[in-house]
Design an enzyme around this catalytic site. Sequence first.
Site, PDB file in Angstrom:
ATOM      1  N   ASP A   9       0.858  -1.186   0.000  1.00  0.00           N
ATOM      2  CA  ASP A   9       0.000   0.000   0.000  1.00  0.00           C
ATOM      3  C   ASP A   9       0.888   1.228   0.000  1.00  0.00           C
ATOM      4  O   ASP A   9       2.060   1.165   0.396  1.00  0.00           O
ATOM      5  CB  ASP A   9      -0.929   0.018   1.215  1.00  0.00           C
ATOM      6  N   SER A  10       0.312   2.347  -0.433  1.00  0.00           N
ATOM      7  CA  SER A  10       1.064   3.597  -0.404  1.00  0.00           C
ATOM      8  C   SER A  10       1.315   4.042   1.038  1.00  0.00           C
ATOM      9  O   SER A  10       2.209   4.848   1.286  1.00  0.00           O
ATOM     10  CB  SER A  10       0.310   4.693  -1.163  1.00  0.00           C
ATOM     11  N   TYR A  41      -1.127   8.397  -2.686  1.00  0.00           N
ATOM     12  CA  TYR A  41      -1.116   8.233  -4.142  1.00  0.00           C
ATOM     13  C   TYR A  41      -2.363   8.819  -4.809  1.00  0.00           C
ATOM     14  O   TYR A  41      -2.401   8.982  -6.017  1.00  0.00           O
ATOM     15  CB  TYR A  41      -1.082   6.739  -4.496  1.00  0.00           C
ATOM     16  N   GLY A  42      -3.407   9.098  -4.023  1.00  0.00           N
ATOM     17  CA  GLY A  42      -4.736   9.390  -4.561  1.00  0.00           C
ATOM     18  C   GLY A  42      -4.820  10.450  -5.639  1.00  0.00           C
ATOM     19  O   GLY A  42      -5.579  10.316  -6.588  1.00  0.00           O
ATOM     20  N   CYS A  72      -4.267  -1.546  -2.178  1.00  0.00           N
ATOM     21  CA  CYS A  72      -4.391  -0.102  -2.353  1.00  0.00           C
ATOM     22  C   CYS A  72      -5.287   0.106  -3.572  1.00  0.00           C
ATOM     23  O   CYS A  72      -4.972  -0.383  -4.661  1.00  0.00           O
ATOM     24  CB  CYS A  72      -3.010   0.507  -2.595  1.00  0.00           C
ATOM     25  N   ASN A  73      -6.402   0.791  -3.372  1.00  0.00           N
ATOM     26  CA  ASN A  73      -7.336   0.977  -4.474  1.00  0.00           C
ATOM     27  C   ASN A  73      -6.756   1.848  -5.584  1.00  0.00           C
ATOM     28  O   ASN A  73      -6.980   1.600  -6.763  1.00  0.00           O
ATOM     29  CB  ASN A  73      -8.643   1.585  -3.958  1.00  0.00           C
ATOM     30  N   THR A  74      -6.002   2.891  -5.208  1.00  0.00           N
ATOM     31  CA  THR A  74      -5.429   3.779  -6.228  1.00  0.00           C
ATOM     32  C   THR A  74      -4.418   3.026  -7.095  1.00  0.00           C
ATOM     33  O   THR A  74      -4.428   3.139  -8.321  1.00  0.00           O
ATOM     34  CB  THR A  74      -4.767   5.001  -5.573  1.00  0.00           C
ATOM     35  N   GLU A 157      -5.011   9.720   8.526  1.00  0.00           N
ATOM     36  CA  GLU A 157      -3.564   9.590   8.721  1.00  0.00           C
ATOM     37  C   GLU A 157      -3.029  10.584   9.755  1.00  0.00           C
ATOM     38  O   GLU A 157      -1.933  10.407  10.277  1.00  0.00           O
ATOM     39  CB  GLU A 157      -2.832   9.725   7.387  1.00  0.00           C
ATOM     40  N   CYS A 191     -11.600   2.452  -0.445  1.00  0.00           N
ATOM     41  CA  CYS A 191     -10.284   2.904   0.001  1.00  0.00           C
ATOM     42  C   CYS A 191     -10.009   2.165   1.293  1.00  0.00           C
ATOM     43  O   CYS A 191     -10.874   2.102   2.177  1.00  0.00           O
ATOM     44  CB  CYS A 191     -10.261   4.416   0.230  1.00  0.00           C
ATOM     45  N   THR A 192      -8.832   1.606   1.419  1.00  0.00           N
ATOM     46  CA  THR A 192      -8.552   0.741   2.563  1.00  0.00           C
ATOM     47  C   THR A 192      -8.401   1.519   3.867  1.00  0.00           C
ATOM     48  O   THR A 192      -8.371   0.922   4.942  1.00  0.00           O
ATOM     49  CB  THR A 192      -7.285  -0.100   2.297  1.00  0.00           C
ATOM     50  N   HIS A 193      -8.308   2.851   3.780  1.00  0.00           N
ATOM     51  CA  HIS A 193      -8.298   3.662   5.000  1.00  0.00           C
ATOM     52  C   HIS A 193      -9.687   3.758   5.634  1.00  0.00           C
ATOM     53  O   HIS A 193      -9.818   3.897   6.851  1.00  0.00           O
ATOM     54  CB  HIS A 193      -7.844   5.101   4.689  1.00  0.00           C
TER      55      HIS A 193
END
Length: 272
Positions: A9-10, A41-42, A72-74, A157, A191-193
């Site tokens: 992931d980023s 990365y978004g 990571c979706n992006t 974050e 989004c994994t967040h």
Amino acid sequence: MTHPIGIFDSGYGGLTVFRSIAEALPQYDYIYLGDNSRAPYGDRSFDTVHQYTLQCVRWFFGMGCPLVILACNTASAKALRTIQQKDLPLIDPSKRVLGVIRPSAEVIGNYTTSRQVGVLGTRGTVLSDSYKIEIDHFFPDVQVHQKACPMWVPIIENGEYASEGANFFVKKYLDELMTAAPAIDTILLACTHYPLLADKIKKHLPANVQVVAQGDIVAASLTDYLHRHSEIDNVLTRNGTTRYFTTGDPAEFDDHASIFRGAPVRSQHVSL
């Protein structure tokens, strides 16, 4: 030498997916890499996300990983297809790189009765239209309504996901989505967040709208993939170990990562 499954992931978000994978498949060895020094990365271009992701994938291969999951979706939206179709045949055709979009698209239609689905993601994921394309492939009768939520990742974050201040931006994006498409009965957190905001998201939605996170979906899909691909599964080592790496500051990574992972994390710095 071990042959772990690589989880990329980023930043930290992929740890919510890894948490589900490790619970479903605890016997395997894993390496997690967060490219924190270049996150998020978004909002980056397709070329930049491809360049960064490919660099990290090559690093995983150098660490002995025959299989890498882009948690990571992006990265899945902007880099996966190119890596699978153009880069892997040149690097090593025996290696595999998988993402999180297709597994989610394969099942999301099973959750909705109204056939109206909301997809919440970063600008990059939404602009790629990857979810619309993939969901239409599996469920052409499902209408997909996307909403970019650019403030959510910074809120998470910076450790503000539980604060009262976060409610404003959670409610803002959800109100905009539901006003545009009130028949939505299922929302995918693309989004994994975003699972860290799940309680707030549910609070600001009508009671009939269900919220779907990706962790368990991706874990089930990976389990099925390994059953079907013995050529990969047989190479993977099974010592139950996990190593964490970050391109950022390990102390800062460990502090945040333990929240996403749901367990203590001890990482090492790596320069790519």
